[in-house]
Write a protein that holds these residues in place. Sequence first.
Motif, PDB file in Angstrom:
ATOM      1  N   PHE A  73       9.446  -3.218  -0.132  1.00 34.13           N
ATOM      2  CA  PHE A  73       9.179  -2.850  -1.482  1.00 34.13           C
ATOM      3  C   PHE A  73       7.579  -2.691  -1.871  1.00 34.13           C
ATOM      4  CE2 PHE A  73      13.499  -4.015  -2.036  1.00 34.13           C
ATOM      5  CZ  PHE A  73      14.023  -2.776  -2.547  1.00 34.13           C
ATOM      6  N   LEU A  74       6.972  -3.770  -1.437  1.00 30.92           N
ATOM      7  CA  LEU A  74       5.625  -3.616  -1.672  1.00 30.92           C
ATOM      8  C   LEU A  74       4.800  -2.413  -1.069  1.00 30.92           C
ATOM      9  CD1 LEU A  74       4.274  -7.312  -1.141  1.00 30.92           C
ATOM     10  CD2 LEU A  74       4.266  -5.926  -3.290  1.00 30.92           C
ATOM     11  N   GLY A  75       5.199  -1.906   0.183  1.00 29.75           N
ATOM     12  CA  GLY A  75       4.729  -0.772   0.733  1.00 29.75           C
ATOM     13  C   GLY A  75       4.901   0.511  -0.214  1.00 29.75           C
ATOM     14  N   LEU A  76       6.247   0.421  -0.543  1.00 28.84           N
ATOM     15  CA  LEU A  76       6.784   1.553  -1.319  1.00 28.84           C
ATOM     16  C   LEU A  76       5.769   1.404  -2.765  1.00 28.84           C
ATOM     17  CD1 LEU A  76      10.491   1.698  -1.130  1.00 28.84           C
ATOM     18  CD2 LEU A  76       9.081   3.369  -0.124  1.00 28.84           C
ATOM     19  N   LEU A  77       5.686   0.424  -3.465  1.00 30.67           N
ATOM     20  CA  LEU A  77       4.644   0.265  -4.305  1.00 30.67           C
ATOM     21  C   LEU A  77       3.205   0.851  -4.353  1.00 30.67           C
ATOM     22  CD1 LEU A  77       4.626  -0.516  -7.446  1.00 30.67           C
ATOM     23  CD2 LEU A  77       3.933  -2.999  -6.616  1.00 30.67           C
TER      24      LEU A  77
ATOM     25  N   TRP B 277      10.228  -0.467  -7.314  1.00 28.14           N
ATOM     26  CA  TRP B 277       9.824  -1.175  -5.891  1.00 28.14           C
ATOM     27  C   TRP B 277       9.129  -2.454  -6.449  1.00 28.14           C
ATOM     28  CZ3 TRP B 277      12.428   2.485  -4.641  1.00 28.14           C
ATOM     29  CH2 TRP B 277      12.158   3.722  -4.697  1.00 28.14           C
ATOM     30  N   PHE B 278       8.414  -2.485  -7.599  1.00 24.89           N
ATOM     31  CA  PHE B 278       7.798  -3.912  -7.951  1.00 24.89           C
ATOM     32  C   PHE B 278       9.076  -4.873  -8.344  1.00 24.89           C
ATOM     33  CE2 PHE B 278       6.782  -6.740 -11.449  1.00 24.89           C
ATOM     34  CZ  PHE B 278       5.165  -7.113 -11.138  1.00 24.89           C
ATOM     35  N   ALA B 279      10.060  -4.568  -8.915  1.00 23.47           N
ATOM     36  CA  ALA B 279      11.319  -5.139  -9.200  1.00 23.47           C
ATOM     37  C   ALA B 279      11.792  -5.759  -7.876  1.00 23.47           C
ATOM     38  CB  ALA B 279      12.230  -4.444  -9.996  1.00 23.47           C
TER      39      ALA B 279
ATOM     40  N   ASP C 282       2.375   6.713 -14.040  1.00 18.75           N
ATOM     41  CA  ASP C 282       3.337   5.611 -13.386  1.00 18.75           C
ATOM     42  C   ASP C 282       2.660   4.257 -13.646  1.00 18.75           C
ATOM     43  OD1 ASP C 282       5.588   4.143 -12.500  1.00 18.75           O
ATOM     44  OD2 ASP C 282       4.595   4.305 -10.404  1.00 18.75           O
ATOM     45  N   SER C 283       3.399   3.209 -14.003  1.00 19.28           N
ATOM     46  CA  SER C 283       3.057   1.811 -14.039  1.00 19.28           C
ATOM     47  C   SER C 283       3.236   1.072 -12.797  1.00 19.28           C
ATOM     48  CB  SER C 283       3.461   1.208 -15.225  1.00 19.28           C
ATOM     49  OG  SER C 283       4.805   1.019 -14.796  1.00 19.28           O
ATOM     50  N   LEU C 284       2.893  -0.245 -12.647  1.00 19.26           N
ATOM     51  CA  LEU C 284       3.377  -0.905 -11.638  1.00 19.26           C
ATOM     52  C   LEU C 284       4.984  -0.927 -11.233  1.00 19.26           C
ATOM     53  CD1 LEU C 284       1.095  -4.091 -11.953  1.00 19.26           C
ATOM     54  CD2 LEU C 284       0.823  -2.410 -10.295  1.00 19.26           C
TER      55      LEU C 284
END
Length: 198
Positions: free
Chosen positions: A72-76, A115-117, A196-198
Motif C-alpha cells: 500500500f505504501l508503494g501504491l501511495l 492506499w494510506f488507510a 489528491d491528498s495523502l
Amino acid sequence: MWQLVLGTAGFVLYFIYDINSICMKHALMQKFFALGSILVVASVIAEFCSAWGQCSRNRGTMIGFGIGALFFLGLLIYTLFFALPFEETYCEENKLRGAYTEGVYGLCRHPGVLWFAGAYLCMWGMLGGWKNGIYFLLMIFWNCLYIVFQDLWTFPRTFFNYREYQQNTPFLIPNGKSIRVCLKSIGKNGNQSGADSL
C-alpha cells in the motif's frame, strides 16, 4: 503519545498549505506540504519505535501485515508522486489547471486515501494493541477529513474541471465504471496535473 502530536501537526500543515495555495500564496507556506509529510513520516517512525518492544505478534503475522503495508505504501508513493506531473502538481499552485482524471485518478477522486488507510491498517496489524490502534485510526481520520476539505473547498478552486470530475468519478469508493476507466487509461501519459491528498 507525542507521535500523535507530530502526525496531527503534519495534517495541520497540509490544511495551511491548501489554504495558502488559494488565498495567500505565500512562498514560504508552499513548503508546508513537504514539511507536513516529514512530520507524518516521523510520527509513524516514532510509533513503531515506541511500540516495537511491546509487540506480541508472531513473526508470520508481522511479515504478512508488513508485506501488505509495503504494498500500500508503494501504491501511495506512486499515486502522489509518479501518477501525475510532480512540478505542476506541487510547485505551481498559483496556476489554474485541470484535474488529472485518468489512471488511478479515474478509479476515484482520492485514491491515495485508500492506499494510506490500507498501509496504516496493515501497520496496526503488525503491531496490534488498542493504543497503537488509536494512533493509526486517528491518522486515517485526519486524512479523511483533509480530503473532504480538499474535495469541497480546495480542488473546486484549483482545477477548472473539478466539478465535472466530481460528477463523473466516485469520491472514494470505486465502481464498475471507474474501474474500467482506470484500467483503460493505465499506461497513458497525461498532460494535466493531478488532484489528491495523502
